[in-house]
Design an enzyme around this catalytic site. Structure first.
Site, PDB file in Angstrom:
ATOM      1  N   SER F  94       0.947  -1.273  -0.091  1.00  0.00           N
ATOM      2  CA  SER F  94       0.135  -0.040  -0.099  1.00  0.00           C
ATOM      3  C   SER F  94       1.023   1.320   0.127  1.00  0.00           C
ATOM      4  CB  SER F  94      -1.050  -0.068   1.172  1.00  0.00           C
ATOM      5  OG  SER F  94      -0.209   0.079   2.360  1.00  0.00           O
ATOM      6  N   LYS F 137      10.086 -11.717  -1.168  1.00  0.00           N
ATOM      7  CA  LYS F 137      10.382 -10.780  -2.059  1.00  0.00           C
ATOM      8  C   LYS F 137      11.767 -10.794  -2.625  1.00  0.00           C
ATOM      9  CE  LYS F 137       6.483  -7.835  -0.984  1.00  0.00           C
ATOM     10  NZ  LYS F 137       5.804  -6.749  -0.115  1.00  0.00           N
TER      11      LYS F 137
END
Ligand SMILES: [Ca+2]
Ligand SMILES: [Ca+2]
Ligand SMILES: [Ca+2]
Ligand SMILES: [Ca+2]
Ligand SMILES: [Ca+2]
Ligand SMILES: [Ca+2]
Ligand SMILES: [Ca+2]
Ligand SMILES: [Ca+2]
Ligand SMILES: [Ca+2]
Ligand SMILES: [Ca+2]
Ligand SMILES: [Ca+2]
Ligand SMILES: [Ca+2]
Lengths: 222, 222, 222, 222, 222, 222
Positions: F94, F137
């Site tokens: 976000s 990631k």
């Protein structure tokens, strides 16, 4: 109802390509017109129907590029995009280069070659990104009398067209919007000037300067 | 309630045609009015009901053409379109030329011939594109006392009207918005001037220049 | 709660008529007020509830006509429409002439006759179009003490009121908005001037010029 | 949490009345504030929650009246309305006069009498229209220590309060917004000037002129 | 992920309090930033997520107060509010004073005391209204190392914290936004000036003038 | 279709990171372009698809910071953000710092290092807040040939990458947007100037002044 004329050049009309159902290819004729904006505040993008969203996406991407590279402020225009032959279930390229080409042809009033068909997705930086169904699209174009098909270079490796089409249609791989315009617009001085300005488009790769210390440092690096 | 007067000319009123249910044809009387815009920013298109969307589409297409070819800035107007006789299930032409004609009649204050009915779809470049139900529409017009029906030239090959109607109604094929106005507006100097300006509309086919090397080249052509 | 006063004249208040349920007629008192617009950009139409949409439609149609024929720019106003007595299931006239009359009464500050009731739909060109339930509406008006009922001329043929009402109420058929104002507004110099200006409204039928060749020609006529 | 102070005067705070559930009456304290508009284009009405809609309706109705009668352009303000004590199922008056009074108190900076409670609906022309649950509301007010309750005159006939409350609370019937302000605002020069200007509000009944031919005529009257 | 630093002062960061689930209290760190407005027309309030609505409500209430009492036109700013630690089911104070404080801290660039936590609802007139779960919130604050908790004065009677917390945290009751700022902003000249201007906030109770006839009269009083 | 080039620098292109499904990491290439705004009123943020919302959030947060610290008014631009490789179920950060970096690279025309990938959430005050799936990631980045991964400092304690990746990728912890730009933009004079201006970003902790009486007082303190 066929609205298809694979001959000569026409302003604001290009032959796009789409897929439908079980991945059959389909011609997708596109008409575009630009008129001075109705609103004093900003131009609109007017495109209805299922493909209206990809039309808007296409025009938004290309307007950023046109503004930046030619100085033409397309926000002074209301841009109309119309798909002349759609069916339920038809799927167009997102941010289609065909739409971008039709709009540029309409604004600059340079005819687009009716013997050429296109497929590809336009990135916000002017690259032509890969699409799906390249082979089906090329075959549909050949069936319709098209002589040349412009496709994204990264799709070249996917293409396996039947022998009977190989003779009939020339496949042209492209990297950028500038390449697309070079191949779709009819030759003339207006076209040359435009393509020249648009050559700057594309994501050039900068070489990282030699001799610079590329070991980045941040406070308290662990 | 019949609001139908197949005689003389009236500003802002045209007889459109639609289909309903099992492809029966139906008269679709349309009223249009243009008033100086309420908003200082831009004129609106006010059309309600099921057919409101095709009305907006029609006005958007024709406003681009009017702006470009006559200089009239129809964004200075609020344009009202009203369908005077609709039924559940009625289907109008998308981007209907009838609506376009009613709006032009209202703005230019040129009467429209009440003995004429129209059907056709207006493209963003001013071409009259084919529609469905041509035969049913012509027959419904004849039944209502209409003398002439304007249809898209590409629908001529579809038309098969019964012998009893052949004598009663004249079918007029058209290609462009200019042709439509020529045939629906009442003769007079205002009409002649307008039709003259609009003659430029339509997708002219450019011949590709002779002698130019049309073998396109792009870097790394494969 | 009855808010009904069938006597004298009041600015901005008119007695409309509606139907409910099994086609019973019902009085529909309407209040309207116009105040200088809040927004510098454009006036608003403020009408809530189920009948809010027909109120907006009515004001849009009448604003085009007022602008064109009296020069009054009603976009300089915020127009408020309020229905003072509504019930679930009530159905008003689309683009109601009653609302149009209330708004004009408020803007021009000319009282409306409280002994008169109205029903009818206003077209965008100022014609009064037919409505449903004419008989029930007239009877409901009579029951409420109304002396005159204004109805669309094309509904006259539908009206069959009971003998007991014939003596009590006068039925007035109208064709245009100008006729409506003539019959609802209270006599005075302001009213006369307004009605005079509005007389131009209505769809006049032009006779087609004699001697003109009305055989239309288009290229390639078949 | 009781936020209720039935004593003295406060700017921007009024005691409204509502009903809940089985028609029990309930105090509905309202706070309002007006600040110079944020937007250069127009002021906003900011009111959240279930009662937000009636707040907006109230402010819209009263802003038309204020603009017209005092010259104060309340579109220069952002108007905030807040209900300080609401419960699920609470129902307020549509276009509540309480909200209108709170807003006027805030804008004009005239204190509102905290010993007074109000109920009523404001019409777009400034009349106070009848509401429901008058008796329950008056009783709830008395229970809370209120000394005077303002109600629409047309509700007076509905009121039947128990003997024990008769001594405690004074009922004040009103016809217009001007009457409401007269009874809720604290005495002072600002109040007097305001009430004077607002006296023009209300739907005055014009007598129809004597001697005028009231038999209306229209062309082709039947 | 704890983003909590109960020490010193930070511009635009305050420790709010919320409840979750079975009325457990929870720290609710809030970040706010004000940047010159993007739009030439008006500043925006940008706050996403479930608590976005209470953020907007809070900023709207406080902007009215700031505009009115300090002259700062916060519509020249785009105000961003972000909640740095939220969970499903978290419930914040409606029109939270914490958000108001964070925004004022950001705009005025006065640090907020990180050892202080707040809870309370801001009315449109600047009063701090009561909230729920005061005890749970104070306890959660104490657990997190907070030294002072600001609560609405009307909640003081609800508070019953465990003995072990009494020594650790100081409870500060407040009535108005001015009190909140006095207790949350770090001392300095900017703070003093601001608090001084804001002192006018709050709903002062006017005494009704002596000797005035308070028996209201309206025409036709019954 | 891989659009990934882990070499050199490119303007407006950065390698973000996302997670999908069972917390697998995924490269998320992002393209951004800024063109002079179409609307005279304000620039737009154009980002479609599922990740369009986080793109808008990111640009809003970074525009406040850019405006404040560099003076660049990015509301003069239409900002386009495009995700070049998304899949159903992909979840981005976000208010992603990657998007912020791509936009800054495009506006300032400073190339971004293609051998670097980023993950992190940007707060409205310019802090880089923690994200989820840091380890996955980093591993996905290493697999794709990335040399450096920028992560929020508060995520360092979560990272546990397999031995085989340790040699291949350098992990760089950051606190603020300024740190991110320092590590992603290619060295040069434009970069240095920009990073210098942005150094002011971040929530500096003010020490509370010594000797001040920090015992707050409010009227009627209990
Ligand atoms: Ca060439
Ligand atoms: Ca370096
Ligand atoms: Ca002719
Ligand atoms: Ca060539
Ligand atoms: Ca007369
Ligand atoms: Ca002729
Ligand atoms: Ca008095
Ligand atoms: Ca008369
Ligand atoms: Ca102090
Ligand atoms: Ca008095
Ligand atoms: Ca450096
Ligand atoms: Ca102190």
């Amino acid at each position: 109802y066929a609205v298809f004329h694979p001959t000569g050049g026409k302003i604001g009309m290009v032959n796009g390509l789409s897929v439908i159902g079980d991945r059959s290819g389909l011609m997708l004729p596109i008409a575009a017109e630009a008129a001075p904006a109705q609103s004093t505040r900003e131009g609109k993008i007017i495109a209805t129907g299922k493909l209206g969203e990809i039309a808007k996406e296409s025009v938004q991407n290309v307007s950023a590029l046109i503004k930046k590279h030619t100085g033409t402020d397309i926000s002074q225009y209301d841009i109309h995009v119309q798909f002349l032959q759609t069916y339920d279930g038809v799927e167009g390229d997102s941010a289609s280069v065909s739409i971008a080409a039709a709009v540029i042809s309409a604004i600059e009033e340079i005819p687009a070659d009716q013997t050429v068909a296109l497929t590809g997705s336009l990135s916000v930086r002017g690259d032509v990104l890969p699409i799906g169904g390249a082979t089906s699209k090329i075959e549909a174009a050949a069936e319709a009398g098209i002589k040349k098909v412009i496709i994204p270079r990264s799709n070249m490796k996917d293409v396996m067209i039947e022998k009977k089409y190989e003779e009939e249609v020339e496949i042209i791989p492209v990297d950028t919007l500038s390449d697309v315009l070079e191949n779709i617009l009819i030759e003339g001085s207006k076209k040359s000037k435009l393509v020249e300005k648009m050559k700057a488009i594309g994501t050039a790769v900068t070489k990282v300067p030699e001799g610079v210390n590329n070991s980045y440092n941040t406070p308290n690096k662990s």
